[in-house]
Design a protein around this motif. Structure first.
Motif, PDB file in Angstrom:
ATOM      1  N   PRO A   1      -6.679  15.822  -6.363  1.00 33.39           N
ATOM      2  CA  PRO A   1      -6.017  16.854  -5.556  1.00 33.39           C
ATOM      3  C   PRO A   1      -5.418  16.254  -4.288  1.00 33.39           C
ATOM      4  CG  PRO A   1      -8.409  17.140  -5.564  1.00 33.39           C
ATOM      5  CD  PRO A   1      -8.100  16.046  -6.529  1.00 33.39           C
ATOM      6  N   GLY A   2      -4.116  16.421  -4.134  1.00 35.53           N
ATOM      7  CA  GLY A   2      -3.454  15.834  -2.972  1.00 35.53           C
ATOM      8  C   GLY A   2      -2.606  14.633  -3.336  1.00 35.53           C
ATOM      9  N   ALA A   3      -2.676  14.173  -4.611  1.00 34.87           N
ATOM     10  CA  ALA A   3      -1.809  13.079  -5.042  1.00 34.87           C
ATOM     11  C   ALA A   3      -0.353  13.512  -4.884  1.00 34.87           C
ATOM     12  CB  ALA A   3      -2.105  12.721  -6.487  1.00 34.87           C
ATOM     13  N   LEU A   4       0.534  12.563  -4.626  1.00 33.01           N
ATOM     14  CA  LEU A   4       1.913  12.946  -4.300  1.00 33.01           C
ATOM     15  C   LEU A   4       2.761  13.235  -5.534  1.00 33.01           C
ATOM     16  CD1 LEU A   4       2.716  10.653  -1.254  1.00 33.01           C
ATOM     17  CD2 LEU A   4       1.721  12.937  -1.332  1.00 33.01           C
ATOM     18  N   MET A   5       2.261  12.933  -6.730  1.00 29.54           N
ATOM     19  CA  MET A   5       3.029  13.248  -7.946  1.00 29.54           C
ATOM     20  C   MET A   5       2.958  14.742  -8.222  1.00 29.54           C
ATOM     21  SD  MET A   5       2.746  11.629 -11.728  1.00 29.54           S
ATOM     22  CE  MET A   5       2.831  12.628 -13.201  1.00 29.54           C
ATOM     23  N   PRO A   6       4.125  15.372  -8.418  1.00 25.83           N
ATOM     24  CA  PRO A   6       4.119  16.817  -8.666  1.00 25.83           C
ATOM     25  C   PRO A   6       3.820  17.122 -10.139  1.00 25.83           C
ATOM     26  CG  PRO A   6       6.368  16.020  -8.561  1.00 25.83           C
ATOM     27  CD  PRO A   6       5.488  14.821  -8.329  1.00 25.83           C
ATOM     28  N   ALA A   7       3.340  18.326 -10.392  1.00 21.74           N
ATOM     29  CA  ALA A   7       3.220  18.792 -11.773  1.00 21.74           C
ATOM     30  C   ALA A   7       4.627  19.142 -12.236  1.00 21.74           C
ATOM     31  CB  ALA A   7       2.303  20.006 -11.843  1.00 21.74           C
TER      32      ALA A   7
ATOM     33  N   LEU B   1     -16.780  20.494  -0.778  1.00 16.87           N
ATOM     34  CA  LEU B   1     -15.609  20.583   0.104  1.00 16.87           C
ATOM     35  C   LEU B   1     -14.420  19.999  -0.642  1.00 16.87           C
ATOM     36  CD1 LEU B   1     -17.073  19.076   3.417  1.00 16.87           C
ATOM     37  CD2 LEU B   1     -16.885  21.482   2.841  1.00 16.87           C
ATOM     38  N   SER B   2     -13.232  20.559  -0.408  1.00 10.71           N
ATOM     39  CA  SER B   2     -12.036  19.942  -0.965  1.00 10.71           C
ATOM     40  C   SER B   2     -11.738  18.682  -0.147  1.00 10.71           C
ATOM     41  CB  SER B   2     -10.859  20.908  -0.885  1.00 10.71           C
ATOM     42  OG  SER B   2     -10.417  20.988   0.449  1.00 10.71           O
ATOM     43  N   PRO B   3     -10.934  17.752  -0.712  1.00  9.41           N
ATOM     44  CA  PRO B   3     -10.636  16.525   0.041  1.00  9.41           C
ATOM     45  C   PRO B   3     -10.100  16.838   1.436  1.00  9.41           C
ATOM     46  CG  PRO B   3      -9.783  16.367  -2.182  1.00  9.41           C
ATOM     47  CD  PRO B   3     -10.351  17.741  -2.044  1.00  9.41           C
ATOM     48  N   GLN B   4      -9.193  17.811   1.516  1.00  4.73           N
ATOM     49  CA  GLN B   4      -8.572  18.083   2.809  1.00  4.73           C
ATOM     50  C   GLN B   4      -9.586  18.657   3.793  1.00  4.73           C
ATOM     51  OE1 GLN B   4      -5.080  20.549   2.707  1.00  4.73           O
ATOM     52  NE2 GLN B   4      -4.104  19.181   4.178  1.00  4.73           N
ATOM     53  N   VAL B   5     -10.427  19.555   3.317  1.00  6.74           N
ATOM     54  CA  VAL B   5     -11.431  20.134   4.212  1.00  6.74           C
ATOM     55  C   VAL B   5     -12.421  19.058   4.651  1.00  6.74           C
ATOM     56  CG1 VAL B   5     -13.346  21.765   4.346  1.00  6.74           C
ATOM     57  CG2 VAL B   5     -11.191  22.458   3.315  1.00  6.74           C
ATOM     58  N   TYR B   6     -12.776  18.167   3.730  1.00  9.17           N
ATOM     59  CA  TYR B   6     -13.670  17.075   4.105  1.00  9.17           C
ATOM     60  C   TYR B   6     -13.057  16.242   5.229  1.00  9.17           C
ATOM     61  CZ  TYR B   6     -16.520  12.917   3.900  1.00  9.17           C
ATOM     62  OH  TYR B   6     -17.332  11.870   4.247  1.00  9.17           O
TER      63      TYR B   6
ATOM     64  N   GLY C   1       0.830  -1.197   0.000  1.00  5.94           N
ATOM     65  CA  GLY C   1       0.000   0.000   0.000  1.00  5.94           C
ATOM     66  C   GLY C   1       0.864   1.245   0.000  1.00  5.94           C
ATOM     67  N   HIS C   2       0.530   2.201  -0.867  1.00  7.62           N
ATOM     68  CA  HIS C   2       1.215   3.487  -0.892  1.00  7.62           C
ATOM     69  C   HIS C   2       0.156   4.564  -0.778  1.00  7.62           C
ATOM     70  CE1 HIS C   2       5.205   2.104  -2.594  1.00  7.62           C
ATOM     71  NE2 HIS C   2       4.442   1.079  -2.980  1.00  7.62           N
ATOM     72  N   GLN C   3       0.538   5.766  -0.332  1.00  5.68           N
ATOM     73  CA  GLN C   3      -0.361   6.899  -0.430  1.00  5.68           C
ATOM     74  C   GLN C   3      -0.429   7.281  -1.900  1.00  5.68           C
ATOM     75  OE1 GLN C   3       1.368   9.748   2.315  1.00  5.68           O
ATOM     76  NE2 GLN C   3      -0.393   9.556   3.658  1.00  5.68           N
ATOM     77  N   TYR C   4      -1.326   7.148  -2.686  1.00  4.30           N
ATOM     78  CA  TYR C   4      -2.634   6.583  -2.645  1.00  4.30           C
ATOM     79  C   TYR C   4      -2.782   5.655  -3.813  1.00  4.30           C
ATOM     80  CZ  TYR C   4      -2.603  10.654   0.270  1.00  4.30           C
ATOM     81  OH  TYR C   4      -2.232  11.563   1.206  1.00  4.30           O
TER      82      TYR C   4
ATOM     83  N   GLY D   1      -5.156   9.286   4.377  1.00  2.01           N
ATOM     84  CA  GLY D   1      -4.694  10.622   4.042  1.00  2.01           C
ATOM     85  C   GLY D   1      -5.610  11.285   3.029  1.00  2.01           C
ATOM     86  N   VAL D   2      -5.113  12.382   2.457  1.00  2.00           N
ATOM     87  CA  VAL D   2      -5.961  13.262   1.656  1.00  2.00           C
ATOM     88  C   VAL D   2      -6.768  12.517   0.594  1.00  2.00           C
ATOM     89  CG1 VAL D   2      -5.981  15.343   0.242  1.00  2.00           C
ATOM     90  CG2 VAL D   2      -4.208  15.035   1.957  1.00  2.00           C
ATOM     91  N   GLU D   3      -6.091  11.666  -0.187  1.00  2.52           N
ATOM     92  CA  GLU D   3      -6.765  11.043  -1.324  1.00  2.52           C
ATOM     93  C   GLU D   3      -7.185   9.603  -1.058  1.00  2.52           C
ATOM     94  OE1 GLU D   3      -8.244  11.750  -3.922  1.00  2.52           O
ATOM     95  OE2 GLU D   3      -7.778  13.875  -4.159  1.00  2.52           O
ATOM     96  N   HIS D   4      -7.459   9.291   0.202  1.00  2.00           N
ATOM     97  CA  HIS D   4      -7.935   7.955   0.557  1.00  2.00           C
ATOM     98  C   HIS D   4      -9.120   7.532  -0.318  1.00  2.00           C
ATOM     99  CE1 HIS D   4      -9.702   4.732   2.834  1.00  2.00           C
ATOM    100  NE2 HIS D   4     -10.723   5.475   3.210  1.00  2.00           N
ATOM    101  N   ALA D   5      -9.993   8.487  -0.638  1.00  2.00           N
ATOM    102  CA  ALA D   5     -11.206   8.152  -1.396  1.00  2.00           C
ATOM    103  C   ALA D   5     -10.874   7.688  -2.805  1.00  2.00           C
ATOM    104  CB  ALA D   5     -12.140   9.354  -1.451  1.00  2.00           C
TER     105      ALA D   5
END
Lengths: 350, 564
Positions: free
Chosen positions: A325-331, B74-79, A142-145, A226-230
């Motif tokens: 939004p929040g994925a760890l890969m940078p632009a 909501l943004s993911p972080q705010v959620y 498992g990795h984020q995300y 974390g942020v992009e768990h969904a």
């Protein structure tokens, strides 16, 4: 004999529940399109089926308790409601009864014993099942995300879409999953194949599946990570033995080397891409991100956040935050031409 | 006869009523420096209701986001911040303080005491709890410290390691979370010690332990349980702060720490915590159901024994939150058994409530309506708890919406329903005025309907494989319609709570005058004035049974003739 009888009794009692559950599942599936829902009532693998059997038994018993106690309660409330023509006197005061207390202590104890023994049998049957020699080993990290899948005996590394062979009674080919985490806690859950098991750093876990029908089964990470768990989605493709052998054969090849996309390959190898991604047969050997050797063999990118098309790939490389939004890969701040060349290269990686 | 043993306010009360004409500032100052258990009780309850509205608004934000797939409300972080703050607030800033607030107000009155055993510790505990809440919400402003404003904890109220490590949670939001819980935890410990000391040493003459009202018994058990369970939480938080600030490695998996150890610490707090919250609710039901059924509680000694039993068993079930972390099969089986055992004393309680209603003459006033809702919903919550305790099924249901449905059935369907019942029941005692019954019934029915629309539906979306903590979901999973229904139910509950809040304010000024004993009840708090004067009782009461006011009202047929 007794076991058969009780099994029949369980089936009989749980029949209406199954019907309702199936109706709910079908209703939901019908409402939202063709793909079936990852319902726990539609098992396609031994662990999920034996869990369903247990759950119907538990549902039947708890349902019986609900009807009995809830019915008594409802009856008492209706029967003993205050009436308009009441004389205002207090009802008879009853302080308790030892016999009654004993009765409603002993009966629940008996129910608990039955429930516990049934549950324990299933725990041992699933958790302590011996691993057959023919079992396929897969290491899930498992990795984020996103999900990393390694087939150590086959020399394959891939991401987010697990391929396993179909299993059958005569030719059992279960898959043993070794669960690890590279960062935080995750949980591997494909409801139709098995219950979930967590991926915890420093705490290797194991689970197994033996899918009995081919097809696509969906699931997702079930422990907040974390942020992009969904958007840490999960696909399991159950292939026929022939399809699986062909897939293995394909995945064992090094990355495609197409001279017409050399410009894109050059960008990939000179920008920071190689720090995180691996493409077998090239200098790119990063391990923080998904292995891209056979990127185009996968139906989705970004752990299922988008379908894998030229357009989504382009948008992902330009700005991953747009898709996830929040994925760890940078632009990577590439210009349009560079992105085009890079996408051209990546789409050759079949 | 009875008149001489028990003061009835209005006839025997000689306490001078100081109608202070204080200026606003002086009166506020009075609230800040007060050590009166009744004022502190009111402070706790008002504070909790404020946070109930805040955390309710957070829940509605969550539900708006999930009403349709792929929303951008909501943004993911705010959620993630919203569900973390919703959970943390509801447990630590609503549930515990409001129940300890009831205890503060009611326990001394019910046992015929003039105050808590340690009035100043009492005030200290309240202010610690209050500052804990402020600290948590300050994280919205100070979470990222100097790097920028506007943050809040986003690691879930369970805050599993190593997501809470500096590497994965930079900034200070997680620190505010940990520190807030440490501070309010100490407040809770102080109150627990106070309740134990009060019930053990401040009871009036004749009030033996087995004559205490069940609410007092439940608060005694809860306070004992609190001492045992808040401690590991505080210890774990201190370890977390050490990890984050002093380079410790308790939960730092990259340096050999253990994520599973955090889970054990958290759940050996977290599961008994459920009972810390639900047992005061049992106590409330055990006071209200008899009065509105016009019968003595059935099986008092069994109720006491079951409460103590639940407290003991609840300390041995924590790892049923961890069936999916890879324990051995024998370990899993042990926690299946211990968890299922909780069903036995809990069942005894439900049966005794039913038997109390049986043969009574039920008055359907608002407090009783909420208690009846509680009985049905708690029955269902207990049964879904049995389903979750079957470990293999738990492997499917754990961290799905089925779990969310189950624990909201406990926390809302049982606890919040009884909190509302308690407020409708004791508000006349506290303010001297009745809450409006009309608004109360609107509140009850809307809340009941909204509750069932939301939480009944959540069970099904859990069966269909929807995990918790996700800010959005895929449109092709069959969850769309169900989620919309869940969100709609949430809005109905929100409206019901606003009606309740309005009722609280409006009735304070315009409610019907209550009198000392509006419900024709039987415990000591109804013998004094509404609101009770300073130091509660003019003369120390003397009791001879569990229902002193019944004895007084029925001198020909008093309880003490029958009680074992």
């Amino acid at each position: 004999m007794i076991r058969e009888q009780s099994a029949r009794a369980i089936r009989l009692v749980s029949l209406p529940i199954v019907c309702i559950a199936a109706a709910v599942a079908r209703q939901a599936a019908w409402a939202d399109g063709p793909q079936s829902s990852p319902s726990v009532f539609a098992p396609a693998s031994t662990p999920a089926s034996s869990i369903l059997g247990l759950s119907l038994f538990v549902l039947a018993i708890t349902g019986g308790i609900f009807v009995t106690v809830g019915g008594l309660l409802a009856w008492a409330i209706i029967r003993y409601r205050g009436r308009k023509d009441d004389d205002g006197s207090e009802p008879a005061q009853i302080y308790g009864s030892t016999q009654v207390e004993l009765a409603w202590t002993v009966i629940p104890i008996l129910i608990v014993v039955v429930l516990f023994l049934t549950t324990a049998r299933i725990i041992f049957a699933i958790q302590d099942a011996p691993k057959p020699r023919a079992a396929l080993d897969v290491t899930v990290v498992g990795h984020q995300y996103w999900w990393e899948f390694r087939y150590p005996k086959l020399g394959i590394v891939t991401a987010n879409e697990l391929h396993v062979p179909v299993s059958s009674k005569n030719d059992p080919r279960p898959t043993w999953l070794h669960l690890l985490s590279a960062d935080v806690d995750h949980s591997f859950w494909v409801p139709q194949l098995a219950g979930k098991t967590d991926l915890i750093p420093n705490h290797p876990n194991e689970t197994w599946i033996d899918p009995l029908h081919t097809g696509l089964y969906v699931g997702q990470c079930a422990q907040f990570c974390g942020v992009e768990h969904a958007k840490m989605l999960l696909r399991v493709y159950v292939d026929t033995p022939e399809q699986f052998a062909a897939w293995v054969q394909q995945e064992q090849q090094p990355g495609a080397q197409d001279a017409s996309v050399a410009a894109g390959r050059h960008i990939f190898e000179t920008e920071a891409c190689t720090n995180c991604h691996r493409i077998a047969g090239t200098p790119a050997a990063g391990t923080f991100g998904p292995d891209l050797t056979h990127l185009m063999s996968r139906a989705t990118i970004a752990s299922g956040a988008a379908l894998n098309t030229r357009e989504t790939l382009r948008s992902w490389i330009e700005d991953p935050d747009h898709t996830k939004p929040g994925a760890l890969m940078p632009a990577m701040q590439l210009n349009d031409e560079q992105v085009d060349q890079l996408v051209a290269y990546l789409t050759t990686l079949r | 006869m009875a008149d001489q043993t028990l003061p009835i306010a209005g006839t025997l009360d000689v306490t001078p009523r100081e109608r202070s004409q204080a200026m606003l500032l002086e009166s506020l100052h009075g609230w800040v420096v007060t050590v009166d258990h009744k004022r502190l009780g009111i402070l706790y309850v008002v504070y909790s209701i404020f946070f109930l509205l805040v955390a309710g608004a957070e829940a509605l934000a969550i539900r708006i986001q999930l009403a349709w797939p792929g929303q951008h409300f909501l943004s993911p972080q705010v959620y993630n911040r919203m569900f973390t703050m919703h959970g943390t607030t509801m447990v630590f800033l609503v549930g515990m303080p409001i129940l300890f607030g009831f205890a503060n107000y009611l326990v001394p009155l019910m046992i015929g005491a003039r105050d808590m055993a340690f009035p100043r510790l009492n005030a200290f505990s309240f202010w610690l709890t209050a500052f804990g809440g402020l600290l948590l919400y300050y994280s919205f402003i100070g979470g990222f410290g100097l790097y920028g404003m506007g943050s809040a904890p986003d690691v879930g109220w369970w805050a599993y390691a190593p997501l809470t490590a500096k590497a994965f949670s930079p900034g200070h939001a997680t620190d505010y979370w940990a520190l807030a819980l440490i501070v309010s935890g100490f407040g809770t410990l102080g109150t627990a010690i106070n309740v134990i000391a009060t019930t053990l040493s401040m009871r009036c003459r004749g009030m033996s332990l087995l004559r205490m009202p069940l609410f007092v018994w439940l608060m005694l058990v809860v306070s004992g349980l609190t001492l045992v369970t808040i401690t590991p939480l505080t210890a774990a938080q201190i370890m977390l702060v050490i990890d984050r600030y002093l380079g410790g490695h308790f939960f730092d998996t990259q340096a050999g720490g253990s994520a599973v150890v955090w889970m054990h610490f958290f759940w050996i707090f977290g599961h008994p915590e459920v009972y810390v919250l639900v047992m005061p609710a049992f106590g409330i039901a055990s006071e209200i159901i008899p009065v509105f059924s016009r019968k003595a509680i059935f099986g008092y000694p069994a109720m006491v024994a079951a409460s103590v039993g639940i407290a003991f068993v609840s300390l041995g079930v924590w790892a049923h939150h961890m069936f999916t972390v890879g324990m051995t099969s024998v370990g899993n089986a042990f926690f299946v058994l211990s968890t299922m055992l909780v069903g036995i004393p809990t069942g005894i309680k439900i049966f005794n409530w039913v038997a109390t209603i049986w043969g009574g003459k039920i008055r359907f006033a608002t407090p009783m309506l909420f208690c009846i809702g509680f009985l049905f919903q708690f029955l269902i919550a207990g049964l879904t708890g049995i389903m979750l305790s079957a470990a293999p099924w738990n492997w499917q249901l754990h961290n799905s919406y089925f779990v969310i449905a189950h624990f909201h059935y406990v926390l809302v369907g049982a606890i919040v329903f009884n909190i509302f019942a308690a407020i409708y029941y004791w508000y006349p005692k506290v303010t001297g005025r009745m809450l409006s019954e009309t608004l109360g019934k609107w509140h009850f029915w809307l809340f009941l309907i909204g509750f069932h629309i939301t939480f009944d539906t959540m069970h099904f979306v859990g069966f269909l494989g929807m995990p918790r903590s996700i800010y959005t979901f895929e449109p092709d999973r069959g969850w769309n319609h169900l989620n919309f229904v869940i969100s709609a139910g949430g809005m109905i509950q929100g409206i019901a709570v606003l009606i309740f809040a309005w009722n609280l304010v409006d009735s304070y000024f315009r409610g019907k005058v209550a009198g000392n004993d509006p419900w024709d009840a039987w415990t000591l708090e109804w013998s004094t004035q509404s609101p009770p004067p300073a130091y509660n009782f003019a003369a120390d009461p003397v009791v001879r049974s569990r229902r002193p006011l019944w004895d007084l009202k029925h001198p020909d047929d008093p309880d003490w003739k029958y009680e074992a």
